[in-house]
Design a protein around this motif. Sequence first.
Motif: not given
Ligand SMILES: Cc1cc2nc3c(=O)[nH]c(=O)nc-3n(C[C@H](O)[C@H](O)[C@H](O)COP(=O)(O)OP(=O)(O)OC[C@H]3O[C@@H](n4cnc5c(N)ncnc54)[C@H](O)[C@@H]3O)c2cc1C
Length: 307
Positions: A36, A41, A44, A242, A273-274
């Motif tokens: 994801g 990043a 980190v 969805l 998560g996000d």
């Molecule tokens: C450039 C950048 C730097 C960052 N640096 C930091 C940092 O230094 N420290 C920190 O704490 N946080 C940081 N973050 C934030 C951190 O990356 C996120 O908060 C975290 O990764 C969120 O995780 P998540 O599992 O909620 O979502 P995501 O990591 O976005 O995972 C979502 C998952 O859902 C899947 N998905 C979505 N739609 C579908 C679908 N229709 N079918 C199947 N799968 C689907 C995606 O493919 C993915 O696998 C950063 C973010 C960015 C963009």
Amino acid sequence: MYDVLIIGLGCAGYTAAIYTARYKLKTFIIGAEEGGMGMTAAEVGNWPGDIEVRGPDLMERFKKHALSFTDLVTHKITRVEKAEQADGGFRLTLQGGETVEGRTLIFAMGSNKRRLDVPGEAEFSGKGVTYCATCDAFFYRGRDVAVIGGGDSAVEGAAIAAQVARKVYLVHRRNEFRAEPYWVDEMKKRENIVFVLERNVVEILGDQKVTGVQLDKEFEGSPELRVDGVFIEVGSLPATALAKKMGCALDDRGFLRVDEAMRAGIPGVFGAGDVTSGSNRFAQFATAAGEGAVAANSVFNYLQTGA
Ligand SMILES: Cc1cc2nc3c(=O)[nH]c(=O)nc-3n(C[C@H](O)[C@H](O)[C@H](O)COP(=O)(O)OP(=O)(O)OC[C@H]3O[C@@H](n4cnc5c(N)ncnc54)[C@H](O)[C@@H]3O)c2cc1C
């Protein structure tokens, strides 16, 4: 029939899967892209236990940990619905038509990068326009680029891009940055970043590929910046389409509304998560992992007690 279906191979989904598998629940975890948002990043510095770690390395460790308990599937989900069985449950439809059913469901689908919605953006997408400066800056070694935005991703992206690009224009509509002070300081150390503040990009210019951006106000005597690459970093939108379609409520900013147990309004449906309104919408690895753990615990309780 699985005990739990987890959509998302990011920090939240992997964490949820580690917990549900250790609760001995039959777990199905799937995502369109492994790792994801964490994969973008560059550096980190706030993941407890690691003074500094690359996002992709951190995500690889999450994946390895999850894989030690359960298989994972890389595929896009196109539909989520309630199953017809008398005892309830949910059905996922994968791109291609295959279906999978489970007794409970965790949405951990993260967010999608926000578009700028200006002329030229779609036309030059992939031809100089991208949505991840930290991922793509490497392709612009020795060239001039623009990063658009003023939040965490833009500021970190500009600092990283400045390590390889000749010049980085950071175009931001305000005159101050709403980013983590660590990255603002890092960015200010780079002498090849030019701040183009209180300006909006109104068009992306190009021929076969990007040649520049058009501003709404002149900068140093011209409304145009000549660049080879444009990184649009203007925030993200939760991936809730969805969840909304199957009847889950969203908050006023479009996040999946969850309670303190990460319940998403429909019995047996949870979020982490996000994508969620949880953790005061503080979108970080630490909060995504925490929410994943809580959602998994709630799935376990729900399957035991129905609440
Ligand atoms: C450039 C950048 C730097 C960052 N640096 C930091 C940092 O230094 N420290 C920190 O704490 N946080 C940081 N973050 C934030 C951190 O990356 C996120 O908060 C975290 O990764 C969120 O995780 P998540 O599992 O909620 O979502 P995501 O990591 O976005 O995972 C979502 C998952 O859902 C899947 N998905 C979505 N739609 C579908 C679908 N229709 N079918 C199947 N799968 C689907 C995606 O493919 C993915 O696998 C950063 C973010 C960015 C963009």
